[in-house]
Write an enzyme that holds these catalytic residues in place. Structure first.
Site, PDB file in Angstrom:
ATOM      1  N   ASP A 147       0.821  -1.207   0.000  1.00 39.71           N
ATOM      2  CA  ASP A 147       0.000   0.000   0.000  1.00 39.71           C
ATOM      3  C   ASP A 147       0.862   1.267   0.000  1.00 39.71           C
ATOM      4  OD1 ASP A 147      -2.233   1.638   0.079  1.00 39.71           O
ATOM      5  OD2 ASP A 147      -2.497   1.470   2.239  1.00 39.71           O
ATOM      6  N   TYR A 148       2.000   1.236  -0.685  1.00 41.73           N
ATOM      7  CA  TYR A 148       2.764   2.475  -0.852  1.00 41.73           C
ATOM      8  C   TYR A 148       1.956   3.453  -1.705  1.00 41.73           C
ATOM      9  CZ  TYR A 148       7.137   0.779   1.171  1.00 41.73           C
ATOM     10  OH  TYR A 148       8.103   0.334   2.034  1.00 41.73           O
ATOM     11  N   GLU A 149       1.951   4.729  -1.285  1.00 43.37           N
ATOM     12  CA  GLU A 149       1.167   5.743  -1.986  1.00 43.37           C
ATOM     13  C   GLU A 149       1.994   6.947  -2.424  1.00 43.37           C
ATOM     14  OE1 GLU A 149      -2.355   6.644   0.271  1.00 43.37           O
ATOM     15  OE2 GLU A 149      -2.828   4.514   0.607  1.00 43.37           O
ATOM     16  N   HIS A 150       3.271   6.994  -2.010  1.00 42.84           N
ATOM     17  CA  HIS A 150       4.172   8.096  -2.368  1.00 42.84           C
ATOM     18  C   HIS A 150       5.518   7.497  -2.755  1.00 42.84           C
ATOM     19  CE1 HIS A 150       1.121  10.670  -0.588  1.00 42.84           C
ATOM     20  NE2 HIS A 150       1.144   9.866   0.466  1.00 42.84           N
TER      21      HIS A 150
END
Length: 294
Positions: A147-150
């Site tokens: 769930d990496y978002e950046h």
């Protein structure tokens, strides 16, 4: 003779439909990010579904006070007051349909963003395998969620690091499943991962609540669009129980899920998150599981 030909064609047609149906009884819920009082036992569990708790989050940063990247050395950032190794192990022992995943990354750490920022592919993968293997074995975890978002790395770097991590953990038997949690704005990184390593990814937790407000028809249209993007993947429908965007459970979410289920396209349901659902009496968890189990 004509009867047997028609019968054979009918059986083949039914077999084709069965093999291509993607409905499942998988329900998943994120837990641990917003309260230190949440217990696994607080959440109602329908014995007729496969239930995944997803611990949020493990992050390759130092502690919350002065967080900085650690190049793949993951630490526990979920609230462990009631989500420690003993509680998790005991709960799984009493609930045979429950599995535990840990989500990697998330949106933020401390007061800043949690970035995917490897110094090198080789060192990041080595550190991640070592630190996560220890964490997974300690906390009785069955799988991982990405769930990496950046990002401070290219889609290709992300694909190689995460793809190799999942592959190694699966080959060693450390995990039995893996999922990803993309949304529209970050699809480029996740689609790069999917194109090369989709064969080791079991579920797509697409964050449909990251869209602006959706109608039932727009939700279904977007669901089918992402099913095409992640072709061959098990795509789950989703909502945020505390509000947010997308299609809310009180405004047509279950209508959309029933329509997708009728079409053989509902790969499951996931919710963000248990803490936000608690003060609503977990009514939508119950409704989601009833829909999947029917």
């Amino acid at each position: 003779m004509e009867f047997y030909r028609i019968l054979s064609a009918t059986l083949l047609s039914l077999l084709f439909l069965t093999c291509n149906a993607s409905n499942s009884k998988l329900f998943r819920e994120y837990i641990g990010a917003e309260s230190n009082s949440m217990k696994l036992s607080d959440v109602p569990i329908n014995s007729k579904v496969e239930f995944h708790f997803i611990l949020a989050f493990a992050i390759d940063y130092t502690d919350d006070n002065h967080p900085s990247p650690t190049n793949g050395k993951f630490n526990v950032f979920w609230e462990t007051n009631h989500l420690g190794p003993g509680q998790i192990g005991s709960f799984k022992g009493s609930n045979s349909n429950v599995k535990i995943a840990v989500s990697l990354g998330g949106d933020s750490v401390g007061s800043g963003k949690a970035f995917f920022a490897p110094k090198s592919k080789t060192s990041w993968v080595q550190n991640a395998v070592y630190s996560l293997t220890y964490m997974i074995n300690t906390y009785h975890i069955d799988g991982i969620d990405i769930d990496y978002e950046h990002f401070k790395a290219s889609p290709e770097m992300f694909a190689e690091c995460i793809g190799q991590l999942i592959t190694i953990l699966k080959k060693s038997g450390t995990i039995s499943f893996a999922s990803i949690a993309p949304y529209e704005e970050i699809n480029s990184h996740y689609l790069a991962l999917w194109r090369k390593y989709g064969h080791v990814i079991d579920y797509v937790n697409f964050q449909f609540y990251a869209y602006d407000k959706l109608s039932v028809s727009h939700f279904i249209s977007n669901f089918k669009k992402q099913a095409s993007n992640y072709e061959g993947g098990q795509l789950l429908a989703s909502f945020e129980s505390g509000g947010g965007g997308g299609l809310k459970p009180a405004n047509g979410f279950f209508e959309a899920c029933n329509e997708l289920k009728d079409q053989g396209k509902l790969g499951g349901i996931f919710i963000w998150c248990a803490e936000e659902s608690k003060n609503k009496g977990f009514q939508y968890e119950k409704k989601s599981q009833d829909l999947l189990a029917a």
